[in-house]
Motif scaffolding. Structure first.
Motif, short mmCIF file in Angstrom:
data_model
loop_
_atom_site.label_atom_id
_atom_site.label_comp_id
_atom_site.label_asym_id
_atom_site.label_seq_id
_atom_site.Cartn_x
_atom_site.Cartn_y
_atom_site.Cartn_z
N ALA A 46 3.18 0.97 6.37
CA ALA A 46 2.44 0.35 7.47
C ALA A 46 3.31 -0.48 8.40
O ALA A 46 2.86 -0.85 9.49
CB ALA A 46 1.32 -0.53 6.90
N GLY A 71 2.86 11.46 11.12
CA GLY A 71 3.02 11.48 9.67
C GLY A 71 4.44 11.17 9.26
O GLY A 71 5.06 10.23 9.77
N GLY A 102 0.79 -1.22 0.00
CA GLY A 102 0.00 0.00 0.00
C GLY A 102 0.82 1.27 0.00
O GLY A 102 0.28 2.36 0.20
N ALA A 103 2.13 1.15 -0.21
CA ALA A 103 3.00 2.33 -0.15
C ALA A 103 4.15 2.15 -1.12
O ALA A 103 5.18 1.58 -0.80
CB ALA A 103 3.54 2.52 1.27
N GLN A 131 8.26 8.47 10.93
CA GLN A 131 8.96 7.36 10.28
C GLN A 131 10.43 7.35 10.70
O GLN A 131 11.06 8.40 10.81
CB GLN A 131 8.88 7.48 8.76
CG GLN A 131 7.47 7.39 8.21
CD GLN A 131 7.44 7.58 6.70
OE1 GLN A 131 8.48 7.74 6.06
NE2 GLN A 131 6.26 7.55 6.12
N ASP A 188 3.49 6.48 -2.70
CA ASP A 188 3.00 7.15 -1.50
C ASP A 188 3.77 6.63 -0.29
O ASP A 188 3.25 5.85 0.53
CB ASP A 188 1.50 6.89 -1.34
CG ASP A 188 0.89 7.60 -0.15
OD1 ASP A 188 1.58 8.46 0.45
OD2 ASP A 188 -0.27 7.31 0.19
N GLY A 195 4.53 8.00 2.35
CA GLY A 195 4.00 8.43 3.64
C GLY A 195 2.99 7.47 4.22
O GLY A 195 2.55 7.64 5.36
N ASN A 196 2.64 6.44 3.44
CA ASN A 196 1.60 5.51 3.86
C ASN A 196 2.16 4.17 4.30
O ASN A 196 1.43 3.17 4.35
CB ASN A 196 0.60 5.30 2.70
CG ASN A 196 -0.68 4.65 3.13
OD1 ASN A 196 -1.22 4.97 4.20
ND2 ASN A 196 -1.19 3.73 2.33
#
Length: 378
Positions: free
Chosen positions: A138, A177, A129-130, A181, A133, A135-136
Motif C-alpha cells: 500500500a 498490479g 497488509g502485505a 510496483q 501477499d 502484490g498488496n
C-alpha cells in the motif's frame, strides 16, 4: 559434478573462521545500536559486508556459491546469529539490487559505503497488509517533476533502527498490479522518513528490526532502481540471492551445533558410560548430521544455478525450505540432548530461538512450497 572446494575457497573460509572467531567468539547479542554499527564496520574490514559487490567498490566480487560459503563460515564462527543475519540481509536484499539495478551515479554514491559497512542498509517490503501477499503493498510513490513522493508505512524491516539506506518498494501505478510496483534506494536521512524503535522479537537479537514510515518523503528520481514498474522483478531477484546465499549462515550454525553435540555426547556420562553410546542419543545425532548434509547440498546447488544464470525458482525454494526446517529440527534435538542444561539461557535454547524465524523471513515455508508446486505445473 564436482563436490570439492577449490584451494582458494578453502583458504577464504578458513580465513573467515579465524578472523570472525578472533573478533566475536563468545559474543552475546548486544541490542545496542552503536555496538551494532561498530560491528558492521568490523564486518566491512573483514570483507563480509561486500562479499559479492564489485572489486572496484571495495567488494569481493564473489559469485553466489562463494558468497554462501563465506556466510557459512561466518555463521559457524560467530555465536551471534542475529549479527550474521543482519550483515547478510544488508548485503543480499539491499546491496545486490543496488549493484544490479541502480544507475551508475547511484552505484558510485552508495556501493563503496555498503561494501565497507559504513552504510547500513535495510530492506523494507513487508507491510501490515502485505507479507506473503507482496502484490498488496500500500505504500505509494507518486511521480513528481523531479522524483517521487513516498507515503505509507513498512511494518517489518531488518536493520531499520540503524539504517543509513532503505531499499523499499512502492506503488507507482495502482492500476497495473505487479507491473505498477517500483523499487527505490532511499537515503535514510531524507526528510519525511521515520525509522522506528527496535521491535521486541523471538530470536536474532543481534539484528534490530523496526517499522519505517514515509510521510511526503521526496525521493529524487536518481534513486529509482531499474525502471518504473520493475519493482516486483527486482524484489524477486534480490530474494533469489537472499534465499540461496543467506541461509549459509544456518549451515554454519548447524555445523557448530553438531560439533558441540558430538563433544557433549562423549563427555556427559549417565549410568556409567558416555551418553553417546546409547543408541537413542547416537541416532539422534546421526539424524542431525543427515539433515545438515542434505540441506547443504541443496543450498550449494541453488547457488551454483544462480552463478550459471539459471532462473530455477524451485531450486532456491527447495533449498530455503530444507535449510530452515533442518535448522529448527536440529536445534530441537540439540536442546533435548543437553537436557536441563539446554533449557538454560544461551546455547541450545538461543539457537532454537534464532532458527525459528528462518521458516518465516524471505518468504514462509508455505510460500516456498507454493513456488515449487507452480514450477511442477500445479
Amino acid at each position: 559434478m564436482d563436490f570439492g572446494l577449490s584451494t582458494a575457497q578453502r583458504e577464504r573460509c578458513d580465513r573467515i573462521l579465524q578472523e570472525v572467531g578472533a573478533h566475536w567468539a563468545g559474543r552475546r547479542p548486544a541490542g545496542d545500536p552503536e555496538q551494532t554499527r561498530a560491528d558492521f564496520r568490523t564486518a566491512g574490514k573483514l570483507g563480509l559486508t561486500g562479499l559479492c559487490l564489485p572489486a572496484g567498490t571495495g567488494g569481493g566480487a564473489l559469485g553466489a556459491l562463494d558468497t554462501a560459503l563465506a556466510l557459512e563460515a561466518f555463521g559457524r564462527a560467530c555465536p551471534d546469529t542475529g549479527l550474521a543475519f543482519a550483515v547478510a540481509a544488508h548485503l543480499l536484499a539491499c546491496a545486490v539490487p543496488v549493484r544490479d539495478f541502480a544507475s551508475e551515479e547511484v552505484r558510485d554514491e552508495l556501493l563503496r559505503g555498503l561494501a565497507s559497512g559504513e552504510l547500513v542498509a535495510s530492506n523494507a517490503m513487508t507491510e501490515d497488509g502485505a507479507g506473503s501477499d507482496i502484490g498488496n503493498i500500500a505504500v505509494t510513490a507518486e511521480p513528481t517533476g523531479d522524483g517521487y513522493l513516498l507515503n505509507g508505512e513498512k511494518s517489518w524491516a531488518s536493520n531499520a533502527p540503524i539504517a543509513n539506506l532503505v531499499v523499499t518498494y512502492a506503488v507507482t501505478d495502482p492500476r497495473a498490479g505487479f507491473l505498477g510496483q517500483s523499487a527505490f534506494a532511499v537515503p535514510a536521512d531524507l526528510p519525511g522518513i521515520t525509522l522506528g524503535e527496535p521491535l521486541p522479537k523471538m530470536g536474532l537479537a543481534g539484528c534490530p528490526a523496526g517499522r519505517i514510515r514515509f510521510e511526503n518523503c521526496h525521493v529524487p528520481a536518481r534513486y529509482l532502481l531499474g525502471e518504473e514498474g520493475q519493482g516486483a522483478t527486482i524484489f524477486q531477484h534480490s530474494m533469489a540471492w537472499e534465499r540461496a546465499c543467506l541461509f549459509g549462515i544456518y549451515l554454519g550454525l548447524m555445523d557448530r551445533q553438531l560439533a558441540d553435540c558430538v563433544r557433549w555426547a562423549g563427555e556427559r556420562k549417565q549410568f556409567g558410560q558416555p551418553i553417546g553410546r546409547f543408541q537413542a542419543v547416537s541416532h539422534r545425532i546421526a539424524a542431525m548430521d543427515q539433515r545438515l548434509e542434505a540441506a547443504r547440498l541443496l543450498l550449494y546447488r541453488a547457488c551454483w544455478l544462480l552463478d550459471q544464470d539459471e532462473d530455477d525458482v524451485s531450486a532456491v525454494a527447495r533449498s530455503k525450505v530444507a535449510v530452515s526446517e533442518a535448522a529448527v529440527a536440529n536445534s530441537l534435538d540439540a536442546l533435548q540432548l543437553h537436557g536441563g542444561l539446554g533449557y538454560l539461557a544461551g546455547g541450545a535454547e538461543e539457537q532454537l530461538r534464532d532458527t525459528v524465524p528462518s521458516t518465516l523471513f524471505s518468504g514462509t515455508t508455505e510460500i516456498q512450497r507454493e513456488l515449487i508446486a507452480k514450477q511442477l505445473g500445479l
